[in-house]
Design an enzyme around this catalytic site. Structure first.
Site, PDB file in Angstrom:
ATOM      1  N   LYS A 209       0.823  -1.221   0.000  1.00 38.51           N
ATOM      2  CA  LYS A 209       0.000   0.000   0.000  1.00 38.51           C
ATOM      3  C   LYS A 209       0.853   1.266   0.000  1.00 38.51           C
ATOM      4  O   LYS A 209       2.039   1.237   0.256  1.00 38.51           O
ATOM      5  CB  LYS A 209      -0.952  -0.003   1.205  1.00 38.51           C
ATOM      6  CG  LYS A 209      -2.163  -0.902   0.976  1.00 38.51           C
ATOM      7  CD  LYS A 209      -3.181  -0.773   2.073  1.00 38.51           C
ATOM      8  CE  LYS A 209      -4.360  -1.715   1.792  1.00 38.51           C
ATOM      9  NZ  LYS A 209      -5.309  -1.737   2.913  1.00 38.51           N
ATOM     10  N   ARG A 243      -3.158  -9.700   5.724  1.00 37.98           N
ATOM     11  CA  ARG A 243      -3.647  -9.796   4.337  1.00 37.98           C
ATOM     12  C   ARG A 243      -2.545  -9.327   3.393  1.00 37.98           C
ATOM     13  O   ARG A 243      -2.146  -8.173   3.456  1.00 37.98           O
ATOM     14  CB  ARG A 243      -4.905  -8.929   4.206  1.00 37.98           C
ATOM     15  CG  ARG A 243      -5.560  -8.945   2.844  1.00 37.98           C
ATOM     16  CD  ARG A 243      -6.801  -8.047   2.850  1.00 37.98           C
ATOM     17  NE  ARG A 243      -7.410  -7.988   1.533  1.00 37.98           N
ATOM     18  CZ  ARG A 243      -7.017  -7.173   0.566  1.00 37.98           C
ATOM     19  NH1 ARG A 243      -6.006  -6.350   0.761  1.00 37.98           N
ATOM     20  NH2 ARG A 243      -7.614  -7.187  -0.607  1.00 37.98           N
TER      21      ARG A 243
HETATM   22  C1  YH5 Z   1      -7.618  -4.089   4.137  1.00 37.97           C
HETATM   23  O1  YH5 Z   1      -6.698  -3.355   4.517  1.00 37.97           O
HETATM   24  N1  YH5 Z   1      -7.579  -3.591   1.631  1.00 37.97           N
HETATM   25  S1  YH5 Z   1      -8.280  -3.591  -0.997  1.00 37.97           S
HETATM   26  C2  YH5 Z   1      -3.764  -0.190  -2.806  1.00 37.97           C
HETATM   27  C3  YH5 Z   1      -2.506  -0.699  -2.990  1.00 37.97           C
HETATM   28  C4  YH5 Z   1      -2.222  -2.002  -2.605  1.00 37.97           C
HETATM   29  C5  YH5 Z   1      -3.218  -2.767  -2.036  1.00 37.97           C
HETATM   30  C6  YH5 Z   1      -0.806  -0.322  -4.533  1.00 37.97           C
HETATM   31  N2  YH5 Z   1      -9.284  -4.905   1.117  1.00 37.97           N
HETATM   32  C7  YH5 Z   1      -8.028  -4.186   2.777  1.00 37.97           C
HETATM   33  O2  YH5 Z   1      -5.333  -4.188  -0.879  1.00 37.97           O
HETATM   34  N3  YH5 Z   1      -9.747  -5.746   3.360  1.00 37.97           N
HETATM   35  C8  YH5 Z   1      -8.374  -4.041   0.667  1.00 37.97           C
HETATM   36  O3  YH5 Z   1      -1.568   0.122  -3.498  1.00 37.97           O
HETATM   37  C9  YH5 Z   1      -9.079  -5.013   2.454  1.00 37.97           C
HETATM   38  N4  YH5 Z   1      -8.325  -4.831   5.023  1.00 37.97           N
HETATM   39  C10 YH5 Z   1      -9.358  -5.642   4.652  1.00 37.97           C
HETATM   40  N5  YH5 Z   1      -9.997  -6.341   5.605  1.00 37.97           N
HETATM   41  C11 YH5 Z   1      -6.920  -2.441  -1.101  1.00 37.97           C
HETATM   42  C12 YH5 Z   1      -5.576  -3.068  -1.250  1.00 37.97           C
HETATM   43  C13 YH5 Z   1      -4.493  -2.242  -1.860  1.00 37.97           C
HETATM   44  C14 YH5 Z   1      -4.757  -0.951  -2.256  1.00 37.97           C
END
Ligand code: YH5
Length: 263
Positions: A209, A243
């Protein structure tokens, strides 16, 4: 928890499992197999992009992405399947297909979502965010982010319990990056021990993230080491579910922690 991203969103890892906008079940099975080899405990399947500015997806489209994948994973692997959704129809249909958990970034606040989750009898993860992905960063404004996120989660847990989801089926998540800037993310991260101490399993998602990017000045493809550091620090503060995109690397890191802690 290993992320299987079924959105076409090419911002992070999206689109890699799709061909012509739909999940390619061979690609999904290969990715899932790689996660199993890496030691995954839960698959997390998502068909709605929550990236800032992403288009809202219809229930039909979300179902067309997610349902065949839940079905595939249940038939091929003996690993619990979590569904990353806020949509009542997706909750109901994936539960009927054998899904094991509902992971809702909107903490079951959409009309009908709480009722669908109750009917599914599945465990749920309640995450904190504000507004909708398109506008949420404008809402990153808190007096005391830790207290405000705690209060929100306490209220959502109470709403779930009142609706008939027993406490032993609820996990909580402060929602890193969702309506939060770096300062908020850091304050929440430092307080993870307090979230973990609320007698509910704590889920943490920071893999790749922007928080990692902000801390290290790294582009999205260069965030593995920072993500691993945060996974370890979260687990050390009591997080029970991490996660991630990079399962094998994260499992190695968590195994070293468990060895040192004697867990
Ligand atoms: C979370 O924290 N996050 S979707 C932007 C990025 C990388 C990854 C490149 N669903 C979560 O994973 N569910 C998501 O930058 C989630 N907790 C829970 N429970 C976003 C994501 C991401 C977004």
């Amino acid at each position: 928890m290993g992320i299987l991203n079924l959105t076409p969103d090419s911002f992070s890892d999206g689109g890699r499992l799709l061909v012509g906008g739909r999940p390619d079940l061979h690609l999904v099975a290969d990715q899932a197999q790689e996660m199993v080899a890496g030691g995954v405990d839960i698959f997390d399947v998502g068909g709605e992009s929550t990236r800032p500015g992403a288009q809202l997806v219809s229930p039909e489209e979300e179902l067309a992405r997610v349902l065949p994948v839940v079905s595939l994973l249940k038939s091929r692997f003996a690993i619990p399947v979590s569904v990353d959704t806020s949509c009542p129809r997706v909750i109901a249909a994936t539960a009927a297909e054998g899904a094991d958990m509902i992971n809702d970034v909107r903490a079951l606040t959409r009309p009908g979502a709480l009722e669908a989750a109750v009917r599914s009898e599945l465990p749920v993860c309640l995450m904190h965010m504000r507004g909708e992905p398109g506008e949420m960063q404008q809402l990153a404004d808190y007096v005391d982010v830790v207290a405000e996120v705690k209060t929100f989660l306490r209220e959502r847990v109470a709403a779930c319990e009142q609706a008939g989801i027993s406490r032993n089926r609820i996990a909580i998540d402060p929602g890193f990056g969702f309506a939060k800037n770096l300062e908020h993310n850091l304050a929440l991260f430092r307080a993870l021990g307090e979230f973990a101490g609320q007698d509910l399993p704590l889920l943490v998602g920071v893999s790749r993230k922007r928080m990692v990017g902000d801390l290290l000045g790294r582009a999205v493809g260069e965030r593995l080491h920072g993500s691993l550091a945060l996974a370890l620090l979260a687990a050390q503060q009591g997080a029970r579910i991490i996660r991630v995109h990079d399962v094998a690397a994260t499992v190695d890191v968590l195994k070293t922690l468990m060895a040192i802690e004697g867990a």
